[in-house]
Write a protein that holds these residues in place. Structure first.
Motif, PDB file in Angstrom:
ATOM      1  N   GLY A 118       0.802  -1.151   0.082  1.00 12.11           N
ATOM      2  CA  GLY A 118       0.218  -0.027   0.141  1.00 12.11           C
ATOM      3  C   GLY A 118       0.739   1.181   0.044  1.00 12.11           C
ATOM      4  N   SER A 119       2.105   1.051   0.606  1.00  5.35           N
ATOM      5  CA  SER A 119       2.876   2.440   0.742  1.00  5.35           C
ATOM      6  C   SER A 119       3.458   2.574  -0.451  1.00  5.35           C
ATOM      7  CB  SER A 119       4.041   2.368   1.712  1.00  5.35           C
ATOM      8  OG  SER A 119       3.660   1.678   2.878  1.00  5.35           O
ATOM      9  N   TYR A 151      -3.982   7.165   7.524  1.00  7.50           N
ATOM     10  CA  TYR A 151      -2.630   6.272   7.251  1.00  7.50           C
ATOM     11  C   TYR A 151      -2.638   5.783   5.866  1.00  7.50           C
ATOM     12  CZ  TYR A 151       0.971   2.987   7.894  1.00  7.50           C
ATOM     13  OH  TYR A 151       2.260   2.267   7.743  1.00  7.50           O
ATOM     14  N   ASP A 258      -8.115   5.895  -0.866  1.00  9.46           N
ATOM     15  CA  ASP A 258      -7.472   4.801  -0.388  1.00  9.46           C
ATOM     16  C   ASP A 258      -8.264   3.597   0.010  1.00  9.46           C
ATOM     17  OD1 ASP A 258      -5.951   3.057   1.270  1.00  9.46           O
ATOM     18  OD2 ASP A 258      -4.354   4.411   1.492  1.00  9.46           O
ATOM     19  N   LYS A 287      -3.858  -5.396   0.449  1.00 13.63           N
ATOM     20  CA  LYS A 287      -4.350  -6.009   1.257  1.00 13.63           C
ATOM     21  C   LYS A 287      -5.168  -7.352   0.913  1.00 13.63           C
ATOM     22  CE  LYS A 287      -3.422  -2.830   5.146  1.00 13.63           C
ATOM     23  NZ  LYS A 287      -2.842  -3.238   6.114  1.00 13.63           N
TER      24      LYS A 287
HETATM   25  C1  LIG Z   1      -5.605   2.635   4.634  1.00 18.87           C
HETATM   26  C2  LIG Z   1      -4.120   2.077   4.410  1.00 18.87           C
HETATM   27  N1  LIG Z   1      -3.333   2.654   3.137  1.00 18.87           N
HETATM   28  C3  LIG Z   1      -1.961   1.998   3.064  1.00 18.87           C
HETATM   29  C4  LIG Z   1      -1.245   1.135   3.825  1.00 18.87           C
HETATM   30  C5  LIG Z   1       0.051   0.780   3.637  1.00 18.87           C
HETATM   31  O1  LIG Z   1       0.163  -0.291   3.108  1.00 18.87           O
HETATM   32  P1  LIG Z   1       1.298  -1.258   3.411  1.00 18.87           P
HETATM   33  O2  LIG Z   1       1.798  -1.667   4.831  1.00 18.87           O
HETATM   34  O3  LIG Z   1       1.108  -2.395   2.676  1.00 18.87           O
HETATM   35  O4  LIG Z   1       2.412  -0.568   2.842  1.00 18.87           O
HETATM   36  C6  LIG Z   1      -1.978   0.722   5.233  1.00 18.87           C
HETATM   37  C7  LIG Z   1      -1.420  -0.173   5.717  1.00 18.87           C
HETATM   38  O5  LIG Z   1      -2.107  -0.541   6.936  1.00 18.87           O
HETATM   39  C8  LIG Z   1      -3.573   1.070   5.332  1.00 18.87           C
HETATM   40  O6  LIG Z   1      -4.111   0.788   6.242  1.00 18.87           O
END
Ligand SMILES: Cc1ncc(COP(=O)(O)O)c(C=O)c1O
Length: 457
Positions: A118-119, A151, A258, A287
């Motif tokens: 996600g990042s 987040y 997101d 996810k």
């Molecule tokens: C809403 C949301 N976006 C992005 C992320 C980031 O994902 P990742 O941990 O796979 O980098 C998360 C992680 O929990 C998240 O909850």
């Protein structure tokens, strides 16, 4: 193979854990070594069986065993375990997945790019919008607005977009140009007598204040989760999204949604965007895209953004962006199988059918002396612990009340997450059945009782 206690000692000595109290870990070792999983249950090395009340980290939508996904992964590993997606190369599974995802996505998406997390999807978004604005002759349109407690990830740019001060502290972050607006936590932040609608208007006014402070022509995007997850399962109050979207429309601000946590059924629709009528310009998901069985994310966007990236590539020769494992064949095969399973078992229908029992079970906890607020949707609920219900006063953080509930829940066989300030985020795998929900809620009440007893003594 070493014994479990030797492995725990190795972990304590050598393995660095994110989002963990490092001194406590080095001194006491891991909370639990998870060794197996089945359905919504996880087994720890001491033989204890826990209900997973947090879907791993919000990802294990289908629980912990799925022969079809394992077979799909095995078949892909046996046929084509890796293929690059740079230099115009591709492979059948990722091409099929891109076509499928843009059709499923909220809004008129036509393009998909894949990452592992996600990042990285968030970083890709930030880079693409900066590049798009350069292509459009607006290189100064670089500001991102998001919400406190939002987040979006942990890489340098994505954590700057995130509104979690403890993830900025000591890292010299956030980067410049990442502005924040209020978090829509009605229960904790409303003024006495203020209705949800009035509170929502105040939130929208704050968004407008930030937009005007920066100047609308400097803003690349506003980014948000439909329901804040890492911020503590914060359900948007009545009237919140219509008012926020009206402000975005009025100032012509790009809206990134997101869907990393809300996507694929968590809120009782395929997308959180459907639940709250959001009209995104871009979407990220991860996810549950692979049910947590493989690290994979996607950024989905419209043709106009693609055209702007194309204009840059015409000048430079390429889109100067990409990751080695983008569109990994095994991830793509798992995602395709996962999406098939979601359709065949009607996962969204299942979430809807168990959601009422889940939410009413959570709401019943309101009679507990520790619980001030319960708000949820689908299979996603935030439970606020307070020291005083009448004044909504929080506990002294030094008492670590949320952590105590999390620890007692673990002892009673329920894995849950407490998020500061003392908010329990409850989001079990989407396949959970009514009996398991009842059992999980019973264990949670037990953990609250244990914590209450601690506090009395
Ligand atoms: C809403 C949301 N976006 C992005 C992320 C980031 O994902 P990742 O941990 O796979 O980098 C998360 C992680 O929990 C998240 O909850």
């Amino acid at each position: 193979m070493s014994t479990d206690s030797e492995l725990a000692a190795l972990d304590a000595r050598h393995h660095v854990h994110g989002q963990t109290d490092l001194r406590h870990h080095a001194e006491h070792g891991p909370t639990a070594m998870t060794v197996a999983g089945k359905g919504v249950w996880i087994t720890t090395e001491d033989g204890r069986e826990l209900i997973d009340g947090f879907s791993g980290l919000g990802c294990t939508s289908l629980g912990y065993d799925n022969a079809r996904i394992a077979d799909a992964a095995h078949a892909q590993l046996s046929t084509l375990p890796y293929a690059p997606t740079f230099y115009g190369r591709t492979h059948p599974t990722v091409a099929a997945l891109a076509g499928r995802l843009v059709n499923l996505a909220p809004g008129e998406m036509s393009r998909a790019i894949f990452q592992c997390s996600g990042s990285e999807a968030t970083d890709t978004l930030i880079k693409f919008l900066w590049a798009r604005n350069t292509a459009r002759g607006e290189p100064d349109r670089r500001v991102f607005i998001s919400r406190w407690r939002g987040y979006y990830g942990n890489t340098v740019a994505s954590v700057s977009l995130s509104g979690q001060p403890h993830m900025h502290a000591k890292f010299g972050l956030p980067l410049d140009g990442f502005m924040k607006t209020e978090t829509p936590n009605y229960y904790l932040n409303h003024i006495d007598g203020e209705t949800e609608e009035e509170f929502s208007q105040r939130m929208a006014d704050d968004l407008e204040r930030v937009i005007l402070e920066s100047g609308p022509d400097k803003i690349a995007a506003f980014a948000a989760e439909p329901m804040q997850s890492g911020g503590g399962a914060i359900k948007p109050p009545e009237g919140y999204w219509p008012r926020m979207q009206a402000v975005l429309r009025e100032h012509g601000i790009h809206f990134h949604v997101d869907e990393v946590v809300c996507g694929f059924g968590r809120t009782g629709n395929r997308w959180g965007s459907e639940t709250w009528g959001l009209e995104p310009d871009t979407v990220s998901c991860a996810k549950a895209l692979t049910a947590g069985f493989f690290p994979m994310s996607a950024l989905l966007f419209k043709e106009d953004l693609y055209e702007d990236l194309q204009a840059n590539a015409d000048e430079i020769g390429v889109l100067g962006h990409g990751f080695t494992y983008s569109g990994h064949p095994v991830g793509a095969a798992i995602a395709m199988e996962t999406l098939d399973i979601y359709d065949e078992i009607d996962l969204v229908g299942h979430v809807r059918s168990v959601s009422e029992g889940f939410l009413s079970g959570c709401e019943a906890l309101l009679d507990h002396p520790l619980v001030g607020d319960v708000r949820g949707v689908g299979l996603f609920c935030g439970i606020q612990l307070v020291d005083d219900k009448a004044s909504r006063r929080l506990f002294d953080p030094a008492l670590k009340v949320g952590q105590r509930v999390q620890d007692h829940a673990h002892d009673r066989g329920l894995y849950l997450r407490a998020i500061a300030p003392d908010r329990i985020s409850f989001m079990p795998p989407l396949i959970i059945n009514s009996e398991e929900i009842e059992e999980a809620t019973r264990r949670l009440r037990g953990a609250l009782d244990d914590t209450w007893k601690d506090l009395q003594s």
